[in-house]
Write a protein that holds these residues in place. Sequence first.
Motif, PDB file in Angstrom:
ATOM      1  N   ASP A 158       5.528   7.279   0.042  1.00  0.00           N
ATOM      2  CA  ASP A 158       5.593   6.626  -1.269  1.00  0.00           C
ATOM      3  C   ASP A 158       4.370   5.736  -1.317  1.00  0.00           C
ATOM      4  N   VAL A 159       3.323   6.187  -1.982  1.00  0.00           N
ATOM      5  CA  VAL A 159       2.058   5.456  -1.902  1.00  0.00           C
ATOM      6  C   VAL A 159       1.670   4.873  -3.258  1.00  0.00           C
ATOM      7  N   SER A 160       1.199   3.625  -3.213  1.00  0.00           N
ATOM      8  CA  SER A 160       0.727   2.995  -4.459  1.00  0.00           C
ATOM      9  C   SER A 160      -0.626   3.595  -4.814  1.00  0.00           C
ATOM     10  N   TRP A 161      -0.785   3.962  -6.076  1.00  0.00           N
ATOM     11  CA  TRP A 161      -2.012   4.643  -6.506  1.00  0.00           C
ATOM     12  C   TRP A 161      -2.347   4.188  -7.915  1.00  0.00           C
ATOM     13  N   PHE A 162      -3.448   3.442  -8.066  1.00  0.00           N
ATOM     14  CA  PHE A 162      -3.869   2.942  -9.384  1.00  0.00           C
ATOM     15  C   PHE A 162      -2.713   2.329 -10.174  1.00  0.00           C
ATOM     16  N   ASN A 163      -2.070   1.349  -9.590  1.00  0.00           N
ATOM     17  CA  ASN A 163      -0.950   0.628 -10.219  1.00  0.00           C
ATOM     18  C   ASN A 163       0.295   1.487 -10.412  1.00  0.00           C
TER      19      ASN A 163
ATOM     20  N   THR B 236       1.469  15.994   3.480  1.00  0.00           N
ATOM     21  CA  THR B 236       1.761  14.557   3.651  1.00  0.00           C
ATOM     22  C   THR B 236       1.707  14.206   5.130  1.00  0.00           C
TER      23      THR B 236
ATOM     24  N   ASN C 133       2.918   4.845  -8.602  1.00  0.00           N
ATOM     25  CA  ASN C 133       3.472   5.232  -7.319  1.00  0.00           C
ATOM     26  C   ASN C 133       3.474   6.753  -7.193  1.00  0.00           C
ATOM     27  N   VAL C 134       2.968   7.254  -6.067  1.00  0.00           N
ATOM     28  CA  VAL C 134       2.974   8.697  -5.852  1.00  0.00           C
ATOM     29  C   VAL C 134       3.935   8.989  -4.706  1.00  0.00           C
TER      30      VAL C 134
ATOM     31  N   GLN D 177       0.819  -1.215   0.000  1.00  0.00           N
ATOM     32  CA  GLN D 177       0.000   0.000   0.000  1.00  0.00           C
ATOM     33  C   GLN D 177       0.855   1.268   0.000  1.00  0.00           C
ATOM     34  N   GLY D 178       2.162   1.107   0.289  1.00  0.00           N
ATOM     35  CA  GLY D 178       3.040   2.275   0.298  1.00  0.00           C
ATOM     36  C   GLY D 178       3.814   2.388   1.596  1.00  0.00           C
TER      37      GLY D 178
END
Length: 507
Positions: free
Chosen positions: A454-459, A469, A461-462, A440-441
Amino acid sequence: RTTFKWLRRLTYLSVLVVIGGIVYDGYIDRHPDEQFEPDPKKKTLVVLGTGWGSVALLKKLDTSNYNVIVISPRNYFLFTPLLPSCTTGNIEHRSIMEPVRQILRHKKASVKFYEAEATKIDAENKVITITDNSEVQGATATTQVPYDMLVIGVGAENATFGIPGVREHSCFLKEIPDAQAIRTKIMDCVESAAFKDQPEDEVSRLLHMVVVGGGPTGVEFAGELRDFFDEDISKLIPEIAPKFKVTLIEALPNVLPMFSKQLIDYTEKTFKEEQIEIKTKAMVKKVTDKTVEAEVTGPDGKKEIITIPYGLLVWATGNAVRPVIKDLLSQIPAQKDSRRGLAVNEYLVVQGTRDIWAVGDCAVAGYAPTAQVASQEGGFLARLFNNMAKTEELETQIRELSTGLNLKPGNAAEVATQIESAERQLRRIKDVKPFHYSHQGSLAYIGSERAVADVSWFNGNVASGGKLTYLFWRSAYLSMCFSTRNRVLVALDWVKGKVYGRDVSRL
Ligand code: FAD
Ligand code: NAI
């Protein structure tokens, strides 16, 4: 005007709903349903540990399917992501603890809990030796517990790499007593530095807080410490302010290696602004009661040994394997090459064993040792075990129905339909997919009300860092707290800290 009136009403209503929810939750917490004893003929499932992995398993496990026994030296679950905040009193430690008795009392069927350490796992005879290592012991302090199925979730201990002086002189940051010891020591150093006639060099040493290890634990602690000093200590004891210093020592070329380059740079820049000195490519080799010796590699590749005096030393260099796991590894030929923990297969079964599963930091499944991984593994095992029990039940049902079919031919059509339905269910649940980790990040607090994510977002990474933040970090961790009680207590601690500041009393 009417819109405003409605908005106000809506706000009152939302506040009422939230308060109502909290009160209702508290009521449910204190008035659990009756529990029943599971059938003694069912299998005995022993769970070691009350950390992220084990508690995630216990949360989702249908305890009526097994005789469940939980063994851990800690009778509570600890929400580790907020532990660094306890070292400065920004959060009180009980706000992030959830009693395991409370968790177990809410299960459908009763679960036994023994506050003890597993000291030996005999995989051959399926027996565990457990010892009560607490201060108060009864006539029996060591005994044995047999199991049919075993889940090991004992986590890891602090890595010291055998470096001399580390165990004797530094504080770790893994458990509640560690955070309490650090909180006491920070104020001890500060009060001793402010002592009458303290020589200048001794004031500098006492106020030098050294953190070894630039992973997330070290970074988050350094950030919290600097906040504590800037927001509270320096206001109450301004005369020592110029001498207060935080140094972070890291063996690699940068801190937070698991974060993206952009966030590493942002963290290093923020630390510079916060006056936290980062010494990278510096490997600590020796620790004494007042100094740290590190081998530093210069830009030209030359190595030199530097000696750093300190008042407080916090050692955060990652994980090492616990003795009980080392002992188990030595019993299993298939694990002869395992160095970092119990190698498990895709169903989390400990390789080379029967009926033993492992989760979290003590298991090597190819993922980082994080709470995220441990809790997903625990959840996976709960589904697996619920499935296994259901499978057994359906197989028995099919067997019994088939016998009935032979005995009562008049009911043949009805029984055949029932068998078909049971077989359909069986086919569906028997098809258990292997464990799959969904990342999930990563989030980390870096001080001055800033965080990196560092977040996973719709496949994709943001990567983001800063004050927004930080708000995300706070809301994410608040929502992840174990219970509503934890959430309320943490939120109140944050408000209390903002209004009154952190408590600087030394215990
Ligand atoms: P643990 O949660 O450590 O639990 C182990 C349990 O086993 C404990 O109850 C312990 O008492 C018990 N035990 C120990 N020895 C024995 C024995 N011999 N017999 C029986 N029981 C035993 N991860 C994240 O993903 N995000 C974060 O923000 C994050 N922040 C962290 C902050 C800090 C300060 C630390 C130290 C870690 C952090 N982590 C974070 C990592 C995360 O806490 C661990 O990966 C996670 O706790 C591992 O879960 P576990 O169940 O394997 O072990
Ligand atoms: P870590 O293993 O992530 O980092 C330890 C650091 O210490 C390494 O960078 C290593 O190079 C350094 N080191 C080792 N020996 C050294 C020496 N002698 N001198 C100087 N530096 C030395 O350990 P950490 O931070 O305790 O984290 C453990 C696990 O918990 C990790 O998987 C981490 O991701 C997780 N965690 C996650 C958090 C988050 O997501 N916010 C917070 C805290 C931990």
